[in-house]
Design a protein around this motif. Structure first.
Motif, PDB file in Angstrom:
ATOM      1  N   VAL A   1       0.838  -1.204   0.000  1.00 50.21           N
ATOM      2  CA  VAL A   1       0.000   0.000   0.000  1.00 50.21           C
ATOM      3  C   VAL A   1       0.869   1.250   0.000  1.00 50.21           C
ATOM      4  O   VAL A   1       0.647   2.176  -0.784  1.00 50.21           O
ATOM      5  CB  VAL A   1      -0.964   0.011   1.218  1.00 50.21           C
ATOM      6  CG1 VAL A   1      -1.660   1.352   1.353  1.00 50.21           C
ATOM      7  CG2 VAL A   1      -1.989  -1.111   1.102  1.00 50.21           C
ATOM      8  N   LEU A   2       1.865   1.270   0.883  1.00 49.74           N
ATOM      9  CA  LEU A   2       2.717   2.456   0.976  1.00 49.74           C
ATOM     10  C   LEU A   2       3.560   2.653  -0.273  1.00 49.74           C
ATOM     11  O   LEU A   2       3.794   3.787  -0.694  1.00 49.74           O
ATOM     12  CB  LEU A   2       3.605   2.375   2.221  1.00 49.74           C
ATOM     13  CG  LEU A   2       2.873   2.451   3.560  1.00 49.74           C
ATOM     14  CD1 LEU A   2       3.856   2.338   4.714  1.00 49.74           C
ATOM     15  CD2 LEU A   2       2.044   3.716   3.682  1.00 49.74           C
ATOM     16  N   SER A   3       4.009   1.579  -0.889  1.00 52.71           N
ATOM     17  CA  SER A   3       4.835   1.727  -2.102  1.00 52.71           C
ATOM     18  C   SER A   3       4.006   2.255  -3.267  1.00 52.71           C
ATOM     19  O   SER A   3       4.544   2.872  -4.183  1.00 52.71           O
ATOM     20  CB  SER A   3       5.511   0.414  -2.468  1.00 52.71           C
ATOM     21  OG  SER A   3       4.567  -0.572  -2.780  1.00 52.71           O
ATOM     22  N   ASP A   4       2.707   2.040  -3.229  1.00 52.82           N
ATOM     23  CA  ASP A   4       1.830   2.567  -4.285  1.00 52.82           C
ATOM     24  C   ASP A   4       1.644   4.078  -4.169  1.00 52.82           C
ATOM     25  O   ASP A   4       1.333   4.738  -5.158  1.00 52.82           O
ATOM     26  CB  ASP A   4       0.460   1.882  -4.244  1.00 52.82           C
ATOM     27  CG  ASP A   4       0.503   0.454  -4.757  1.00 52.82           C
ATOM     28  OD1 ASP A   4       1.512   0.069  -5.371  1.00 52.82           O
ATOM     29  OD2 ASP A   4      -0.473  -0.283  -4.532  1.00 52.82           O
ATOM     30  N   ILE A   5       1.817   4.627  -2.953  1.00 52.05           N
ATOM     31  CA  ILE A   5       1.551   6.054  -2.773  1.00 52.05           C
ATOM     32  C   ILE A   5       2.790   6.873  -2.418  1.00 52.05           C
ATOM     33  O   ILE A   5       2.737   8.092  -2.444  1.00 52.05           O
ATOM     34  CB  ILE A   5       0.460   6.275  -1.703  1.00 52.05           C
ATOM     35  CG1 ILE A   5       0.866   5.673  -0.372  1.00 52.05           C
ATOM     36  CG2 ILE A   5      -0.882   5.739  -2.169  1.00 52.05           C
ATOM     37  CD1 ILE A   5      -0.080   5.994   0.767  1.00 52.05           C
TER      38      ILE A   5
END
Length: 188
Positions: free
Chosen positions: A29-33
């Motif tokens: 999730v964090l790598s997507d944003i």
């Protein structure tokens, strides 16, 4: 959106997840944003800081590692009060069938299960059993008819549940607004 404090985002993800969330899911999730994604070791460090934070504060919840992931749960010290809430909520939830059966019993009491089934047009075994378990109805005796079937009436818990003093406080049929279905034009 500023990603200077990834710990807050990790905390939000754990909080928002309805089941345990893994480190890999958090990373994804964090790598997507985030432009500069965290490493799994950094996520573990942030999770440990969050766990310590909730442990140090005098809160009713804690961060727990469960099923390979992390989840906020109520501390074991508060089991009794949370359990009582669950008991209360389970008593409050009534299905449409239960409400129909309960209303028939309330208005026609004392009544046999067969009479309830004749009014509803369906078998009421399960519903009557659930209403007995929730203590909204009680067995008030036996009928004088063949087979001596049990008679059911509402209980005092029924009165508490609906906030009334007696069955006389139930709405009367003429007080209930009915919608009539008509076909074609109506003339006065």
């Amino acid at each position: 959106m500023s990603f200077e404090k990834p710990q807050i985002f990790i905390e939000a993800l754990i909080f928002a997840s309805d089941k345990s969330i893994t480190e890999e899911e958090i990373l994804q999730v964090l790598s997507d944003i985030m432009e500069d994604p965290l490493k799994i070791e950094e996520i573990r460090e942030h999770i440990e800081r969050i766990r310590v934070k909730y442990q140090e504060l005098d809160l009713a919840i804690e961060l727990v590692q469960i099923n390979g992931g992390y989840q906020f749960l109520t501390k074991k010290d508060y089991y009794q009060v949370v359990n009582q809430l669950q008991i209360q909520r389970s008593k409050k939830k009534l299905s449409q069938a239960a409400l129909e059966t309960l209303s028939i019993i309330a208005y026609k009491q004392p009544i046999t299960k067969l009479e309830v089934e004749q009014i509803r047009g369906v078998n009421c075994d399960y519903t009557v059993q659930k209403l007995l378990e929730k203590e909204l109805i009680s067995i008030s005796g036996k009928a004088d008819s063949v087979g001596k079937p049990l008679l059911y009436s509402t209980s005092s818990l029924f009165m508490d549940y609906f906030g009334i003093n007696s069955t006389k406080d139930l709405p009367q049929m003429n007080e209930l607004k009915s919608e009539t279905n008509t076909i074609g034009e109506q003339t006065e």
